[in-house]
Design an enzyme around this catalytic site. Structure first.
Site, PDB file in Angstrom:
ATOM      1  N   GLU A  64     -24.713 -15.936  -9.037  1.00 58.05           N
ATOM      2  CA  GLU A  64     -24.194 -15.011  -8.053  1.00 58.05           C
ATOM      3  C   GLU A  64     -24.674 -14.323  -6.829  1.00 58.05           C
ATOM      4  O   GLU A  64     -25.856 -15.185  -7.253  1.00 58.05           O
ATOM      5  CB  GLU A  64     -24.063 -13.699  -9.061  1.00 58.05           C
ATOM      6  CG  GLU A  64     -23.871 -14.400 -10.405  1.00 58.05           C
ATOM      7  CD  GLU A  64     -23.806 -12.884 -11.579  1.00 58.05           C
ATOM      8  OE1 GLU A  64     -24.633 -11.705 -11.208  1.00 58.05           O
ATOM      9  OE2 GLU A  64     -23.320 -12.452 -12.754  1.00 58.05           O
ATOM     10  N   LYS A  96     -25.574 -11.809  -4.476  1.00 54.17           N
ATOM     11  CA  LYS A  96     -26.556 -10.760  -4.376  1.00 54.17           C
ATOM     12  C   LYS A  96     -26.503  -9.778  -3.787  1.00 54.17           C
ATOM     13  O   LYS A  96     -26.473  -9.644  -2.278  1.00 54.17           O
ATOM     14  CB  LYS A  96     -28.422 -10.737  -4.022  1.00 54.17           C
ATOM     15  CG  LYS A  96     -28.692  -9.594  -3.967  1.00 54.17           C
ATOM     16  CD  LYS A  96     -30.598 -10.188  -4.842  1.00 54.17           C
ATOM     17  CE  LYS A  96     -31.251  -8.832  -5.309  1.00 54.17           C
ATOM     18  NZ  LYS A  96     -31.425  -7.533  -4.005  1.00 54.17           N
ATOM     19  N   LYS A 120     -34.440 -15.363  -2.301  1.00 59.55           N
ATOM     20  CA  LYS A 120     -33.712 -15.343  -0.906  1.00 59.55           C
ATOM     21  C   LYS A 120     -33.170 -15.812   0.568  1.00 59.55           C
ATOM     22  O   LYS A 120     -34.473 -16.747   0.488  1.00 59.55           O
ATOM     23  CB  LYS A 120     -34.916 -13.963  -0.152  1.00 59.55           C
ATOM     24  CG  LYS A 120     -34.977 -12.869  -0.771  1.00 59.55           C
ATOM     25  CD  LYS A 120     -33.347 -11.656  -0.472  1.00 59.55           C
ATOM     26  CE  LYS A 120     -33.743 -10.118  -1.620  1.00 59.55           C
ATOM     27  NZ  LYS A 120     -34.098  -9.231  -1.126  1.00 59.55           N
ATOM     28  N   ASP A 153     -25.729  -6.434  -1.106  1.00 60.13           N
ATOM     29  CA  ASP A 153     -26.236  -6.013  -0.733  1.00 60.13           C
ATOM     30  C   ASP A 153     -26.207  -4.387  -1.004  1.00 60.13           C
ATOM     31  O   ASP A 153     -24.931  -4.191   0.374  1.00 60.13           O
ATOM     32  CB  ASP A 153     -26.170  -5.777   0.399  1.00 60.13           C
ATOM     33  CG  ASP A 153     -27.955  -5.639   1.560  1.00 60.13           C
ATOM     34  OD1 ASP A 153     -28.505  -4.651   0.756  1.00 60.13           O
ATOM     35  OD2 ASP A 153     -28.208  -5.566   2.960  1.00 60.13           O
ATOM     36  N   CYS A 175     -57.557  13.063  15.059  1.00 57.12           N
ATOM     37  CA  CYS A 175     -58.702  13.722  15.174  1.00 57.12           C
ATOM     38  C   CYS A 175     -59.695  13.169  16.649  1.00 57.12           C
ATOM     39  O   CYS A 175     -60.890  13.038  16.447  1.00 57.12           O
ATOM     40  CB  CYS A 175     -59.438  13.617  14.107  1.00 57.12           C
ATOM     41  SG  CYS A 175     -60.518  12.093  13.951  1.00 57.12           S
ATOM     42  N   CYS A 204     -59.995   7.768  16.946  1.00 57.04           N
ATOM     43  CA  CYS A 204     -59.292   8.100  16.584  1.00 57.04           C
ATOM     44  C   CYS A 204     -57.951   8.609  16.872  1.00 57.04           C
ATOM     45  O   CYS A 204     -58.255  10.317  17.307  1.00 57.04           O
ATOM     46  CB  CYS A 204     -58.885   9.027  14.468  1.00 57.04           C
ATOM     47  SG  CYS A 204     -57.656   9.403  14.301  1.00 57.04           S
ATOM     48  N   TYR A 243     -21.428  -6.733 -13.124  1.00 58.32           N
ATOM     49  CA  TYR A 243     -22.553  -8.319 -13.417  1.00 58.32           C
ATOM     50  C   TYR A 243     -23.193  -7.833 -14.703  1.00 58.32           C
ATOM     51  O   TYR A 243     -23.658  -9.630 -14.201  1.00 58.32           O
ATOM     52  CB  TYR A 243     -22.416  -8.686 -12.745  1.00 58.32           C
ATOM     53  CG  TYR A 243     -23.517  -8.020 -11.617  1.00 58.32           C
ATOM     54  CD1 TYR A 243     -25.246  -7.366 -11.843  1.00 58.32           C
ATOM     55  CD2 TYR A 243     -23.463  -7.033 -10.159  1.00 58.32           C
ATOM     56  CE1 TYR A 243     -25.781  -6.217 -11.406  1.00 58.32           C
ATOM     57  CE2 TYR A 243     -24.451  -6.240  -9.725  1.00 58.32           C
ATOM     58  CZ  TYR A 243     -25.853  -5.639 -10.050  1.00 58.32           C
ATOM     59  OH  TYR A 243     -26.322  -4.489  -9.853  1.00 58.32           O
ATOM     60  N   ARG A 284     -28.759   4.524  -9.650  1.00 59.41           N
ATOM     61  CA  ARG A 284     -30.071   4.027 -10.766  1.00 59.41           C
ATOM     62  C   ARG A 284     -31.360   4.523 -10.643  1.00 59.41           C
ATOM     63  O   ARG A 284     -31.841   4.548 -11.334  1.00 59.41           O
ATOM     64  CB  ARG A 284     -30.739   2.652  -9.559  1.00 59.41           C
ATOM     65  CG  ARG A 284     -31.687   1.823 -10.129  1.00 59.41           C
ATOM     66  CD  ARG A 284     -31.835   0.194  -8.978  1.00 59.41           C
ATOM     67  NE  ARG A 284     -32.648  -0.189  -9.976  1.00 59.41           N
ATOM     68  CZ  ARG A 284     -34.650   0.295 -10.005  1.00 59.41           C
ATOM     69  NH1 ARG A 284     -34.854   0.904  -9.185  1.00 59.41           N
ATOM     70  NH2 ARG A 284     -35.019  -1.202 -10.262  1.00 59.41           N
ATOM     71  N   SER A 295     -35.060  -4.191 -11.919  1.00 60.75           N
ATOM     72  CA  SER A 295     -34.785  -5.228 -10.475  1.00 60.75           C
ATOM     73  C   SER A 295     -35.286  -6.554 -10.629  1.00 60.75           C
ATOM     74  O   SER A 295     -35.831  -6.920 -11.770  1.00 60.75           O
ATOM     75  CB  SER A 295     -35.158  -4.322  -9.943  1.00 60.75           C
ATOM     76  OG  SER A 295     -37.149  -4.280 -10.057  1.00 60.75           O
ATOM     77  N   ASP A 337       0.987  -1.397  -0.217  1.00 58.16           N
ATOM     78  CA  ASP A 337       0.151   0.292  -0.305  1.00 58.16           C
ATOM     79  C   ASP A 337       0.715   1.052  -0.306  1.00 58.16           C
ATOM     80  O   ASP A 337       0.550   2.550  -1.032  1.00 58.16           O
ATOM     81  CB  ASP A 337      -0.927  -0.544   1.225  1.00 58.16           C
ATOM     82  CG  ASP A 337      -2.134  -0.647   1.219  1.00 58.16           C
ATOM     83  OD1 ASP A 337      -1.979  -1.694   0.607  1.00 58.16           O
ATOM     84  OD2 ASP A 337      -2.875  -1.234   1.699  1.00 58.16           O
ATOM     85  N   CYS A 394     -59.352  14.477   8.778  1.00 60.12           N
ATOM     86  CA  CYS A 394     -58.240  14.177  10.195  1.00 60.12           C
ATOM     87  C   CYS A 394     -57.255  14.440  10.206  1.00 60.12           C
ATOM     88  O   CYS A 394     -57.253  14.248   8.431  1.00 60.12           O
ATOM     89  CB  CYS A 394     -58.931  12.845  10.332  1.00 60.12           C
ATOM     90  SG  CYS A 394     -57.223  12.101  11.334  1.00 60.12           S
ATOM     91  N   CYS A 428     -60.505   5.530   9.595  1.00 57.76           N
ATOM     92  CA  CYS A 428     -61.127   6.717  10.388  1.00 57.76           C
ATOM     93  C   CYS A 428     -61.689   6.871   9.029  1.00 57.76           C
ATOM     94  O   CYS A 428     -60.815   7.651   8.469  1.00 57.76           O
ATOM     95  CB  CYS A 428     -59.862   7.684  11.284  1.00 57.76           C
ATOM     96  SG  CYS A 428     -60.114   8.732  11.152  1.00 57.76           S
TER      97      CYS A 428
HETATM   98  S1  IVH Z   1     -28.869  -8.521 -12.012  1.00 54.30           S
HETATM   99  C1  IVH Z   1     -31.912  -7.332 -14.948  1.00 54.30           C
HETATM  100  N1  IVH Z   1     -27.051  -9.734 -10.726  1.00 54.30           N
HETATM  101  O1  IVH Z   1     -30.319  -6.612  -7.151  1.00 54.30           O
HETATM  102  C2  IVH Z   1     -30.944  -7.755 -13.863  1.00 54.30           C
HETATM  103  N2  IVH Z   1     -28.057  -7.650  -9.440  1.00 54.30           N
HETATM  104  O2  IVH Z   1     -33.381  -6.766  -7.193  1.00 54.30           O
HETATM  105  C3  IVH Z   1     -30.359  -6.531 -13.501  1.00 54.30           C
HETATM  106  N3  IVH Z   1     -28.054  -7.061  -7.430  1.00 54.30           N
HETATM  107  O3  IVH Z   1     -31.204  -3.260  -8.717  1.00 54.30           O
HETATM  108  C4  IVH Z   1     -29.778  -7.002 -11.620  1.00 54.30           C
HETATM  109  N4  IVH Z   1     -26.110  -8.471  -7.140  1.00 54.30           N
HETATM  110  O4  IVH Z   1     -29.020  -3.406  -7.623  1.00 54.30           O
HETATM  111  C5  IVH Z   1     -28.121  -8.681 -10.848  1.00 54.30           C
HETATM  112  N5  IVH Z   1     -25.416 -10.488  -8.964  1.00 54.30           N
HETATM  113  C6  IVH Z   1     -26.018  -9.016  -8.993  1.00 54.30           C
HETATM  114  C7  IVH Z   1     -26.772  -8.648  -8.315  1.00 54.30           C
HETATM  115  C8  IVH Z   1     -27.341  -7.528  -8.282  1.00 54.30           C
HETATM  116  C9  IVH Z   1     -27.435  -7.342  -6.616  1.00 54.30           C
HETATM  117  C10 IVH Z   1     -28.512  -5.532  -6.880  1.00 54.30           C
HETATM  118  C11 IVH Z   1     -29.280  -4.827  -8.459  1.00 54.30           C
HETATM  119  C12 IVH Z   1     -31.023  -5.340  -8.419  1.00 54.30           C
HETATM  120  C13 IVH Z   1     -31.034  -5.971  -7.454  1.00 54.30           C
HETATM  121  C14 IVH Z   1     -32.707  -6.177  -7.952  1.00 54.30           C
END
Ligand code: IVH
Length: 661
Positions: A111, A113, A304, A115, A400, A397, A216, A134, A81, A32, A420, A415
């Site tokens: 892949e 997802k 999920k 966060d 009100c 309520c 991605y 976005r 999304s 670094d 209100c 209500c």
């Molecule tokens: S693909 C049409 N790949 O999850 C394809 N999304 O709920 C669009 N995200 O808005 C997304 N990891 O911000 C894709 N490996 C991944 C991801 C990913 C995170 C997010 C992304 C998207 C949201 C969808």
């Protein structure tokens, strides 16, 4: 001079190489310290010799530019999304549905997802020229100066054709913990911290936070000769982007299912938070055929993990009133970490739920998140019950004091007082919301303050605010000159919204975003809708009895005249605005109505825009491979010969003109 330029070029290329080794390959060849020294030298040389400063210089990584706001940018392709699956059966169904369309589709790319926040990066001639958030999926914000501070995003790539790539900006777990330890402001989770950082107006702060980005997606892969998602990922890797190294190509449901289990087992070991797994069909050429719902692609899905369940103490139950008058019950709980977020509120549905589950104030309760932002309380932990207080069913309520009402066969209390305060405030918040009039520069707290100060009493009063500048600034509302001007700009802009936003904003019971759009599309102007009969309304897809009656009542009530007066007074647009106004579309042209269309070649506008016109206005389905099912082929300049030949042999109609001519 020549020597200085050479030295600068060497420093630049070394720094770029080292960044790639560190972020792209996870295999640094220098310390670094060495990196920092070289960067320092480069910055000093560029300061002395600004003629050698280029936009792709790694010196941009340290930030320094302070913006006063981010410009809005329309995405060339919408940023979509994903739909969510909460169990393996839904994954099986996702795969089965794809197989019904193409039996051979069996390869899926799995892949993490991430966060974080999605980002779109635009490279011209190999140089990063823009980074856009976005936003609402159609329009985002230009955060280029901030994006340039992210070292895992290459400032220059070997591929020299213009290209857009997309991915996720995030803070890794370690960096997040460090930031939260060091700063006064505590973020609930790494995602919030990353969001706050990416939209920080001071890019030198962004540079210090050490954001990362994993890429991605390429929105138009076929235009770059990429036909498989795995090829897209290879391409991104070769172009120095950081990619998710845990991703894997899997075969059939069994392969996908094993990889899901793998991710579940090892998820804690990944350097960043993940909120699920993304499963994508590997064969990109099938995407158009498999298609999209109104919101999501059908060729990818987010899985999920089973919900995490935690315990906390229920401190109180608060009652809130929605814009329709519905009573909601919010549990205040002792802050607790759940799915990487600190939560202090949870929902309790309705009074019957509280009673049935025997939940009392002071109880320890178990809670979980089921896809929604706000968690749900499952039940009290009876073994831990000590001093508790019964929660009594509300009769009036809380705002009100009017008597609450319950419809026969319904659970919820309402209500019914239209005056209100709580209901009116919620209706103004709804009017301004992103899906409704989309008024920028206003917030819930500003709305509440303006209401409490008697400055607005109904959403139409917003359009009078421009005449009340001194009054507003003189009140202690935390609204300064600049934010006042932004607020007025946002309000004024909303007057020219297309009709569907106005319909939704009016808050007609049962009428959501989709129905509002359908009404606007079908009837074109508010005037036409006002006089429509229930029978005519029922002819529209998705409009059922309840909604049709509610619409008809709304427009026939006396009260509506008052709305109409205001709409006229403030000259609010009441017509449907065709997004493609610059292209004259012959609506009566039935040739395109509800057909399956294949587009090949290039046109004076992008193929994506054409697809949007065909799907939104004509109800077409656009596909990318020829089959008997295709009704029409639209062939532009340099069309694919083989597609047109096949279309001819299947006797499919071919249109060679630009179709709107
Ligand atoms: S693909 C049409 N790949 O999850 C394809 N999304 O709920 C669009 N995200 O808005 C997304 N990891 O911000 C894709 N490996 C991944 C991801 C990913 C995170 C997010 C992304 C998207 C949201 C969808």
């Amino acid at each position: 001079m020549e020597d200085i330029k050479k030295r600068i070029d060497l420093l630049k290329s070394n720094l770029k190489k080292w960044e790639y080794e560190y972020y792209g390959l996870d295999n640094p060849s220098v310390s670094d310290f060495e990196y920092d020294q070289a960067l320092k030298e480069l910055i000093e040389l560029e300061k002395k010799y600004p003629e050698f400063l280029t936009i792709d210089s790694p010196s941009q990584r340290v930030g320094g530019v302070i913006s006063n706001k981010f410009e809005k940018v329309k995405h060339s392709f919408p940023m979509l999304s994903l739909s969510n699956a909460f169990n393996k059966e839904s994954i099986q169904k996702f795969i089965d549905d794809i197989k019904k369309i193409n039996n051979k589709a069996n390869e899926f790319f799995v892949e993490p997802k991430i966060d974080g926040l999605s980002i779109s990066l635009i490279y011209e001639n190999g140089i990063l020229i823009r980074g856009v958030t976005r936003g609402d999926g159609e329009t985002g914000e230009d955060v280029t100066t901030n994006v340039k501070t992210i070292k895992s995003i290459p400032l220059e790539i070997p591929y020299k054709n213009n290209i857009e790539v997309r991915g996720e900006v995030f803070l890794d777990k370690k960096t997040f913990e460090k930031i939260n330890l060091e700063s006064d402001k505590k973020f609930a989770n790494a995602r919030n911290a990353a969001a706050g950082t990416l939209r920080n107006l001071d890019s030198s702060i962004v540079a210090k936070r050490n954001l990362k980005a994993i890429i991605y997606n390429i929105p138009n892969p076929e235009e770059h000769n990429l036909f498989k998602h795995s090829d897209v990922i290879d391409f991104l890797r070769k172009n120095n982007f950081m990619i998710a190294k845990e991703s894997e190509l899997c075969f059939g449901f069994d392969g996908v299912s094993k990889k899901i289990d793998w991710f579940y087992k090892y998820r804690q070991e990944i350097e960043y938070d993940i909120d699920g797994i993304v499963i994508k069909l590997n064969d990109l050429t099938l995407y158009d055929e498999i298609g999209y719902t109104s919101k999501f692609p059908k060729w990818a899905i987010a899985y999920k993990f089973p919900a995490e369940i935690v315990e906390s103490k229920l401190l109180d139950i608060k009652i809130t009133v929605g814009r329709t008058g519905k009573i909601n019950y919010i549990a205040n709980i002792e802050p607790v970490l759940l799915n990487n977020t600190i939560v202090s509120n949870a929902t309790l549905h309705n009074y019957e739920y509280i009673k049935e589950k025997d939940i009392k104030i002071g109880d320890y309760v178990s809670l979980f998140k089921a896809g929604e932002i706000i968690p749900k309380i499952i039940k009290p932990i009876l073994e831990k019950r000590r001093d508790v207080i019964e929660f009594n069913k509300p009769t009036n309520c809380p705002y009100c004091n009017s008597k609450l009402f319950k419809e026969k066969d319904e659970i919820d209390l309402y209500c019914l007082n239209e005056k209100c305060d709580a209901r009116i405030i919620e209706s103004i918040i709804h009017f301004c919301s992103r899906q409704a009039m989309n008024i920028e520069g206003i917030s819930k707290s500003i709305i509440k303050k303006l209401y409490d100060e008697n400055i607005i009493k109904i959403y139409w009063d917003l359009y009078e605010l421009k005449n009340k500048k001194e009054l507003i600034i003189s009140k202690d509302l935390n609204i300064k000159y600049k934010s006042f001007n932004n607020l007025i700009n946002g309000i004024e802009k909303s007057r020219t919204n297309s009709l569907e936003r106005l319909i939704f904003a009016l808050g007609i019971r049962h009428v959501g975003e989709v129905a509002s759009k359908q009404l606007a599309l079908k009837f074109k102007s508010l005037n036409n809708i006002i006089n429509v009969s229930i029978n005519e309304l029922l002819k529209i897809d998705d409009i059922g009895d309840k909604m049709a009656i509610s619409i008809s009542n709304f427009f026939n009530e006396n009260n509506f005249n008052k709305h109409l007066e205001k709409i006229n007074k403030y000259q609010i647009n009441t017509s449907f605005i065709n997004e493609f106004n610059d292209i004259e579309i012959k609506q009566e042209n039935t040739k395109y109505k509800n057909r399956i269309v294949l587009i090949t070649g290039s046109f004076s506008i992008s193929r994506n825009e054409i697809k949007k016109i065909l799907t939104d206005l004509y109800g077409c389905k656009c596909v990318s491979s020829i089959s008997k099912k295709v009704d029409l082929v639209i062939a532009g300049k340099n069309y694919t010969q083989s597609k047109v030949e096949q279309a001819k042999s299947l006797n499919i109609e071919i249109v060679y003109d630009e179709f709107w001519n």
